[in-house]
Design a protein around this motif. Structure first.
Motif, PDB file in Angstrom:
ATOM      1  N   MET A 145     -14.358  30.207  81.589  1.00  0.00           N
ATOM      2  CA  MET A 145     -15.750  30.806  81.984  1.00  0.00           C
ATOM      3  C   MET A 145     -16.564  31.091  80.872  1.00  0.00           C
ATOM      4  N   GLU A 148     -17.457  28.226  74.841  1.00  0.00           N
ATOM      5  CA  GLU A 148     -18.354  26.711  74.606  1.00  0.00           C
ATOM      6  C   GLU A 148     -17.975  25.855  74.736  1.00  0.00           C
ATOM      7  N   ALA A 151     -15.669  24.310  77.610  1.00  0.00           N
ATOM      8  CA  ALA A 151     -17.018  23.451  78.447  1.00  0.00           C
ATOM      9  C   ALA A 151     -17.265  21.744  77.905  1.00  0.00           C
ATOM     10  N   LYS A 152     -17.716  22.015  76.779  1.00  0.00           N
ATOM     11  CA  LYS A 152     -17.402  21.110  75.378  1.00  0.00           C
ATOM     12  C   LYS A 152     -17.041  19.690  75.478  1.00  0.00           C
ATOM     13  N   ASP A 156     -19.886  21.275  81.710  1.00  0.00           N
ATOM     14  CA  ASP A 156     -19.960  22.502  81.990  1.00  0.00           C
ATOM     15  C   ASP A 156     -20.253  22.570  83.546  1.00  0.00           C
ATOM     16  N   HIS A 157     -19.224  21.633  84.432  1.00  0.00           N
ATOM     17  CA  HIS A 157     -19.875  21.904  86.001  1.00  0.00           C
ATOM     18  C   HIS A 157     -19.177  23.783  86.207  1.00  0.00           C
ATOM     19  N   PRO A 158     -19.398  24.485  87.136  1.00  0.00           N
ATOM     20  CA  PRO A 158     -18.580  25.569  86.796  1.00  0.00           C
ATOM     21  C   PRO A 158     -17.412  25.404  87.983  1.00  0.00           C
ATOM     22  N   THR A 160     -15.245  22.881  87.394  1.00  0.00           N
ATOM     23  CA  THR A 160     -14.003  22.523  86.641  1.00  0.00           C
ATOM     24  C   THR A 160     -14.097  23.864  85.978  1.00  0.00           C
ATOM     25  N   LEU A 161     -14.218  24.172  85.314  1.00  0.00           N
ATOM     26  CA  LEU A 161     -14.424  25.473  84.439  1.00  0.00           C
ATOM     27  C   LEU A 161     -13.742  26.336  85.163  1.00  0.00           C
TER      28      LEU A 161
END
Length: 407
Positions: A145, A148, A151-152, A156-158, A160-161
């Motif tokens: 979470m 970075e 997320a790339k 960066d959808h919460p 998905t993370l």
């Protein structure tokens, strides 16, 4: 590809800067000779480092790798057994392999991991159309979470993370390899279905392809702590090292511990066993992969050590002794306040019942029990000989899915 790290530094094509491709087993089915995460490197001139199957599919993998280097793109190849075509490329054992092939150019992120010869390291590779890779320098402390780079890689959808954190982090922290599939978020904002979407009439839609990640993690060797500088301890040291453990011999008696026959241990320590174990745990040098083998067969050492060991989250705790010694041990531990449920984790008398007598045979019995303990969920009826059993030789791999993130 992390399994190639010890050899790549001396492999001539890599040293000379040749274009290479790495082929990695990312999926298996049935009986297969090598596990998920096994890799093979192929140079632009067809030289090979490593093996995926012991010879069944290597030729086809080399051809696919050479094609991938020519067109510059990754590919996913599948290999299985074809009874209709005896000459088709496949696995004679009847299993199935999915092999991801990735060309590696100079400066590729994957190559930087090979400079970390002894340090923990991990790779998170995206295998679907998105592509990309994340290098993780500290697998144990990695937090999805907060990354970075991840997320790339996945977006960066919460939601998905969060799913990535639930599935990727256990693999990284366990030093394992595995395939992770994440559902692509669609029609959601911060995990909630939008009112506009709810207002629309139902319609048939093509579901987006899942995000597919392959995770490889390498941690320092798991530790085997052998307590008891005696004949059985001397035999267990090389047996533990054969399984890849970093082996420590500990005994409180200097005259015993300093004998030359224990010099092959990775560490030899003269200290009270329970004090040493507690200091190592406090220093963070003990984890859930650690195995503890207590061969001292002396209550003044055994009882305090078992009290300490059974308080820790360890992979294995075994103690040598007769069944009478075991009963006395259990009574002493209960009297000392050890909860009965902790005693369920104690392997005592130590080892599988193989009829072992000599120190070397007992070492085989102990290491066999350690190996057996890793797969007890697959062998509820004991460990019969392969000759006398049926079904797959290798347990089916547990696939990680979003619905069952802790598998």
């Amino acid at each position: 590809m992390l399994d190639l790290m010890p050899s790549l530094g001396s492999w001539r094509p890599a040293v000379s800067g040749q274009l290479c491709a790495v082929a990695t087993i990312v999926g298996t089915g049935g009986s297969v000779p090598r596990p998920t995460g096994t890799s093979m490197m192929v140079s632009e001139h067809g030289e090979i480092l490593g093996s995926l199957s012991g010879g069944c599919v290597e030729g086809a993998v080399v051809e696919a790798a050479l094609e991938a280097m020519r067109d510059g793109g990754p590919r996913l190849e599948s290999f299985g057994y074809s009874p209709e075509d005896a000459f088709a490329v496949g696995l004679s054992c009847g299993g199935e392999l999915e092999v991801h092939i990735q060309p590696l150019t100079a400066g590729a992120p994957e190559l930087s991991v090979f400079a970390q010869t002894q340090r923990p390291a991990a790779l998170i590779r995206r295998l679907d159309a998105g592509g990309g890779v994340v290098l993780v320098n500290d697998p144990v402390r990695f937090r999805a979470m907060e990354s970075e780079e991840l997320a790339k890689l996945v977006g960066d959808h919460p939601a998905t993370l969060f799913a990535a954190a639930a599935q990727v982090e256990p693999l990284l922290q366990g030093g394992r390899a595995g395939l992770v599939r994440l559902a692509a978020p669609e029609g959601c904002i911060d995990g909630w279905v939008t009112t506009e979407r709810l207002a629309l009439p139902p319609r048939e839609e093509t579901q987006p392809e899942p995000i597919t990640l392959f995770v490889e993690s390498r941690l320092p060797a798991a530790r085997m702590l052998v307590f008891g500088a005696n004949d059985f301890g001397a035999a267990l040291l090389p047996a533990g090292q054969l399984l890849g453990y970093d082996v420590t011999m500990c005994d409180a008696r200097p005259a015993f511990a300093t004998q030359s026959r224990f010099a092959g241990a990775d560490q030899v320590v003269t200290d009270w066993p329970h004090r040493y174990l507690e200091s190592e745990a406090a220093a963070g040098r003990i984890d859930a992969r650690t195995v503890v083998c207590i061969l001292t067969h002396d209550p003044k050492f055994d009882i305090p050590l078992l009290e300490s060991a059974l308080r820790l989250n360890l992979a294995y705790v075994g103690a040598m002794g007769s069944r009478r010694s075991h009963r006395q041990r259990v009574e002493a531990l209960l009297d000392a306040g050890t909860p009965p449920e902790r005693l369920e984790r104690l392997h005592s008398p130590i080892g599988l019942n193989l009829g072992a007598v000599t120190p070397a045979e007992v070492a085989v019995s102990i290491t066999a029990e350690i190996i057996a303990g890793r797969g007890t969920s697959h062998y509820k009826d004991g460990f019969p000989s392969l000759k006398d059993s049926t079904g797959p030789i290798h347990p089916a791999p547990q696939h990680l899915t979003q619905e069952d993130p802790w598998t």
